[in-house]
Design a protein around this motif. Structure first.
Motif, short mmCIF file in Angstrom:
data_model
loop_
_atom_site.label_atom_id
_atom_site.label_comp_id
_atom_site.label_asym_id
_atom_site.label_seq_id
_atom_site.Cartn_x
_atom_site.Cartn_y
_atom_site.Cartn_z
N LYS A 19 8.54 17.29 -57.04
CA LYS A 19 9.47 17.85 -58.02
C LYS A 19 10.92 17.56 -57.59
N ALA A 20 11.20 17.73 -56.31
CA ALA A 20 12.56 17.47 -55.81
C ALA A 20 12.94 16.01 -55.98
N ILE A 21 12.00 15.12 -55.70
CA ILE A 21 12.27 13.68 -55.85
C ILE A 21 12.58 13.38 -57.31
N ARG A 22 11.74 13.86 -58.20
CA ARG A 22 11.90 13.55 -59.63
C ARG A 22 13.13 14.21 -60.22
N LYS A 23 13.28 15.49 -59.99
CA LYS A 23 14.37 16.25 -60.61
C LYS A 23 15.73 15.82 -60.06
N GLY A 24 15.80 15.62 -58.76
CA GLY A 24 17.07 15.26 -58.15
C GLY A 24 17.29 13.78 -58.01
N GLU A 25 16.28 12.99 -58.45
CA GLU A 25 16.33 11.54 -58.27
C GLU A 25 16.70 11.20 -56.83
N LEU A 26 15.96 11.79 -55.91
CA LEU A 26 16.19 11.59 -54.48
C LEU A 26 15.23 10.52 -53.98
N TYR A 27 15.78 9.39 -53.59
CA TYR A 27 14.92 8.30 -53.16
C TYR A 27 15.15 7.89 -51.72
N PHE A 28 15.76 8.77 -50.95
CA PHE A 28 15.96 8.52 -49.53
C PHE A 28 15.48 9.74 -48.76
N LEU A 29 14.76 9.48 -47.71
CA LEU A 29 14.09 10.55 -46.96
C LEU A 29 15.03 11.69 -46.53
N PRO A 30 16.21 11.40 -45.98
CA PRO A 30 17.08 12.51 -45.56
C PRO A 30 17.45 13.44 -46.72
N ALA A 31 17.65 12.86 -47.90
CA ALA A 31 18.01 13.68 -49.07
C ALA A 31 16.85 14.58 -49.48
N VAL A 32 15.65 14.04 -49.41
CA VAL A 32 14.47 14.84 -49.77
C VAL A 32 14.27 15.96 -48.74
N SER A 33 14.47 15.63 -47.48
CA SER A 33 14.32 16.64 -46.42
C SER A 33 15.36 17.74 -46.58
N GLU A 34 16.58 17.35 -46.91
CA GLU A 34 17.64 18.34 -47.08
C GLU A 34 17.34 19.27 -48.25
N ALA A 35 16.80 18.70 -49.31
CA ALA A 35 16.53 19.49 -50.52
C ALA A 35 15.34 20.42 -50.38
N LEU A 60 9.46 4.51 -61.85
CA LEU A 60 10.71 4.26 -62.55
C LEU A 60 10.65 2.94 -63.31
N PRO A 61 11.45 2.84 -64.38
CA PRO A 61 11.55 1.54 -65.04
C PRO A 61 12.08 0.49 -64.05
N ALA A 62 11.71 -0.77 -64.24
CA ALA A 62 12.06 -1.84 -63.31
C ALA A 62 13.57 -1.91 -63.05
N ILE A 63 14.38 -1.72 -64.08
CA ILE A 63 15.83 -1.83 -63.91
C ILE A 63 16.35 -0.76 -62.95
N ARG A 64 15.80 0.42 -63.00
CA ARG A 64 16.21 1.50 -62.09
C ARG A 64 15.75 1.18 -60.67
N GLN A 65 14.57 0.59 -60.53
CA GLN A 65 14.07 0.21 -59.20
C GLN A 65 15.01 -0.80 -58.56
N LEU A 66 15.49 -1.77 -59.35
CA LEU A 66 16.40 -2.79 -58.81
C LEU A 66 17.69 -2.15 -58.32
N LYS A 67 18.23 -1.21 -59.05
CA LYS A 67 19.48 -0.57 -58.65
C LYS A 67 19.32 0.17 -57.33
N LEU A 68 18.14 0.68 -57.05
CA LEU A 68 17.92 1.39 -55.80
C LEU A 68 17.82 0.44 -54.61
N GLU A 69 17.53 -0.82 -54.89
CA GLU A 69 17.41 -1.81 -53.81
C GLU A 69 18.78 -2.20 -53.25
#
Ligand code: FES
Length: 70
Positions: A19-35, A60-69
């Protein structure tokens, strides 16, 4: 319904992490741990947190995946 504890140190459930990953769009481990607090103890669950992040990224849609890279 039984609780599916994900992080034993901090008693965090897998559903809370997802839920935290999806709701907060947290895609990095430290951010998920903090939340959520997951992964801030012994660290044993950190690899599983990363797996959840990777699973959620694939949803996520492919375009969003690319932006995270970048
Ligand atoms: S089980 Fe998650 S930090 Fe220890």
């Amino acid at each position: 319904m039984s609780r599916k504890l994900f992080c034993l140190c901090n008693e965090v459930e897998e559903s809370e992490v997802r839920k935290a990953i999806r709701k907060g769009e947290l895609y990095f481990l430290p951010a998920v741990s903090e939340a959520t607090g997951a992964g801030t103890g012994c660290g044993r669950c950190r690899s599983r947190i990363q797996e959840l992040i990777d699973e959620e990224k694939k949803r996520l849609p492919a375009i969003r995946q690319l932006k995270l890279e970048f």
